[in-house]
Write a protein that holds these residues in place. Structure first.
Motif, mmCIF file in Angstrom:
data_model
loop_
_atom_site.group_PDB
_atom_site.id
_atom_site.type_symbol
_atom_site.label_atom_id
_atom_site.label_comp_id
_atom_site.label_asym_id
_atom_site.label_seq_id
_atom_site.Cartn_x
_atom_site.Cartn_y
_atom_site.Cartn_z
ATOM 1 N N ARG A 174 0.865 -1.184 0.000
ATOM 2 C CA ARG A 174 0.000 0.000 0.000
ATOM 3 C C ARG A 174 0.895 1.225 0.000
ATOM 4 O O ARG A 174 1.795 1.356 0.821
ATOM 5 N N ASN A 175 0.633 2.114 -0.956
ATOM 6 C CA ASN A 175 1.409 3.351 -1.019
ATOM 7 C C ASN A 175 0.475 4.547 -1.118
ATOM 8 O O ASN A 175 -0.656 4.430 -1.584
ATOM 9 N N ASN A 176 0.972 5.678 -0.647
ATOM 10 C CA ASN A 176 0.206 6.917 -0.769
ATOM 11 C C ASN A 176 0.863 7.812 -1.816
ATOM 12 O O ASN A 176 1.827 7.410 -2.473
ATOM 13 N N GLU A 177 0.357 9.008 -1.961
ATOM 14 C CA GLU A 177 0.845 9.917 -3.004
ATOM 15 C C GLU A 177 2.261 10.428 -2.762
ATOM 16 O O GLU A 177 2.872 11.011 -3.655
ATOM 17 N N ALA A 178 2.798 10.189 -1.568
ATOM 18 C CA ALA A 178 4.167 10.614 -1.286
ATOM 19 C C ALA A 178 5.206 9.656 -1.872
ATOM 20 O O ALA A 178 6.398 9.966 -1.855
ATOM 21 N N SER A 190 9.864 6.899 1.214
ATOM 22 C CA SER A 190 8.619 7.525 1.663
ATOM 23 C C SER A 190 7.428 6.988 0.879
ATOM 24 O O SER A 190 7.564 6.563 -0.261
ATOM 25 N N GLY A 191 6.269 7.046 1.511
ATOM 26 C CA GLY A 191 5.021 6.753 0.832
ATOM 27 C C GLY A 191 4.546 5.320 0.911
ATOM 28 O O GLY A 191 3.474 5.006 0.409
ATOM 29 N N VAL A 192 5.303 4.422 1.515
ATOM 30 C CA VAL A 192 4.860 3.037 1.687
ATOM 31 C C VAL A 192 4.217 2.941 3.068
ATOM 32 O O VAL A 192 4.884 3.129 4.079
ATOM 33 N N THR A 193 2.922 2.671 3.091
ATOM 34 C CA THR A 193 2.205 2.634 4.367
ATOM 35 C C THR A 193 2.158 1.235 4.974
ATOM 36 O O THR A 193 2.205 1.087 6.186
ATOM 37 N N ASP A 194 2.062 0.201 4.119
ATOM 38 C CA ASP A 194 1.959 -1.175 4.602
ATOM 39 C C ASP A 194 2.569 -2.116 3.570
ATOM 40 O O ASP A 194 2.496 -1.858 2.370
ATOM 41 N N LEU A 195 3.103 -3.211 4.054
ATOM 42 C CA LEU A 195 3.561 -4.275 3.182
ATOM 43 C C LEU A 195 3.018 -5.573 3.763
ATOM 44 O O LEU A 195 3.059 -5.788 4.977
ATOM 45 N N GLY A 196 2.493 -6.408 2.886
ATOM 46 C CA GLY A 196 1.907 -7.656 3.357
ATOM 47 C C GLY A 196 2.201 -8.803 2.427
ATOM 48 O O GLY A 196 2.812 -8.641 1.364
ATOM 49 N N ILE A 197 1.745 -9.964 2.849
ATOM 50 C CA ILE A 197 1.919 -11.179 2.065
ATOM 51 C C ILE A 197 0.609 -11.952 2.085
ATOM 52 O O ILE A 197 -0.117 -11.928 3.090
ATOM 53 N N GLU A 198 0.303 -12.574 0.972
ATOM 54 C CA GLU A 198 -0.879 -13.439 0.870
ATOM 55 C C GLU A 198 -0.474 -14.763 0.249
ATOM 56 O O GLU A 198 0.329 -14.807 -0.684
ATOM 57 N N LEU A 199 -1.054 -15.829 0.778
ATOM 58 C CA LEU A 199 -0.884 -17.158 0.220
ATOM 59 C C LEU A 199 -2.262 -17.642 -0.212
ATOM 60 O O LEU A 199 -3.198 -17.624 0.584
ATOM 61 N N GLU A 200 -2.373 -18.026 -1.477
ATOM 62 C CA GLU A 200 -3.627 -18.517 -2.041
ATOM 63 C C GLU A 200 -3.454 -19.950 -2.504
ATOM 64 O O GLU A 200 -2.434 -20.282 -3.106
ATOM 65 N N ARG A 201 -4.445 -20.763 -2.226
ATOM 66 C CA ARG A 201 -4.497 -22.110 -2.797
ATOM 67 C C ARG A 201 -5.362 -22.037 -4.047
ATOM 68 O O ARG A 201 -6.432 -21.444 -4.035
#
Length: 160
Positions: free
Chosen positions: A60-64, A147-158
């Motif tokens: 997730r990133n914002n305008e910065a 700057s500008g990165v609000t969150d970093l995540g990971i997803e695992l899908e089957r």
């Protein structure tokens, strides 16, 4: 008419996607500042060694956010200790500057491929570590703060 459209939308959601979310986790970055020394770590407890999976890195990133791309260094370690280190590049904006990803307003979420169509060779805990590898054009040293990165995540899908 509106109720028919809602019903059609629900049916499309039910039949268009057979993926099943197995794991999802996010790490928030304080004040949308990703320090070069910050390594984000995620543990995936995988028990399914039969089905095909996809792994995504969600950002997730914002305008910065000051770049049109993103470089990440990932270290993916399996339960037996085998390790794969990769430098990955992702596009974050179109050539005209319009952000890629989903979302309205100033916050966008990008779903970035990490591993596609994999069958885990063994059950156990897999660890993914992620650091950014951004730098200014013409500068050898990496950027101290992204700057500008609000969150970093990971997803695992089957995949079914």
């Amino acid at each position: 008419m509106r109720s028919k459209l809602v019903l059609l939308g629900i049916l499309c959601l039910c039949f268009s996607c057979t993926d099943q979310l197995v794991y999802s986790e996010y790490s928030a970055l304080e004040d949308a500042q990703w320090q070069r020394t910050d390594t984000l770590s995620f543990d995936l407890d995988v028990q399914d060694t039969l089905n095909v999976h996809n792994i995504y890195i969600n950002l997730r990133n914002n305008e910065a956010y000051p770049f049109s791309n993103l470089f990440l260094i990932t270290t993916f370690r399996g339960p037996s200790g085998e390790t794969a280190v990769d430098t990955l590049e992702y596009a974050m904006a179109k050539p005209n500057g319009e952000w890629l990803g989903e979302g309205r307003g100033g916050l966008k979420e990008s779903r970035l491929w990490f591993r596609e169509n994999i069958v885990f060779p063994e059950s156990g805990v897999y660890n993914l570590k992620v650091t950014h590898a951004m730098r200014e054009n013409g500068v050898v040293e990496g950027l101290e703060v992204l700057s500008g990165v609000t969150d970093l995540g990971i997803e695992l899908e089957r995949l079914d």
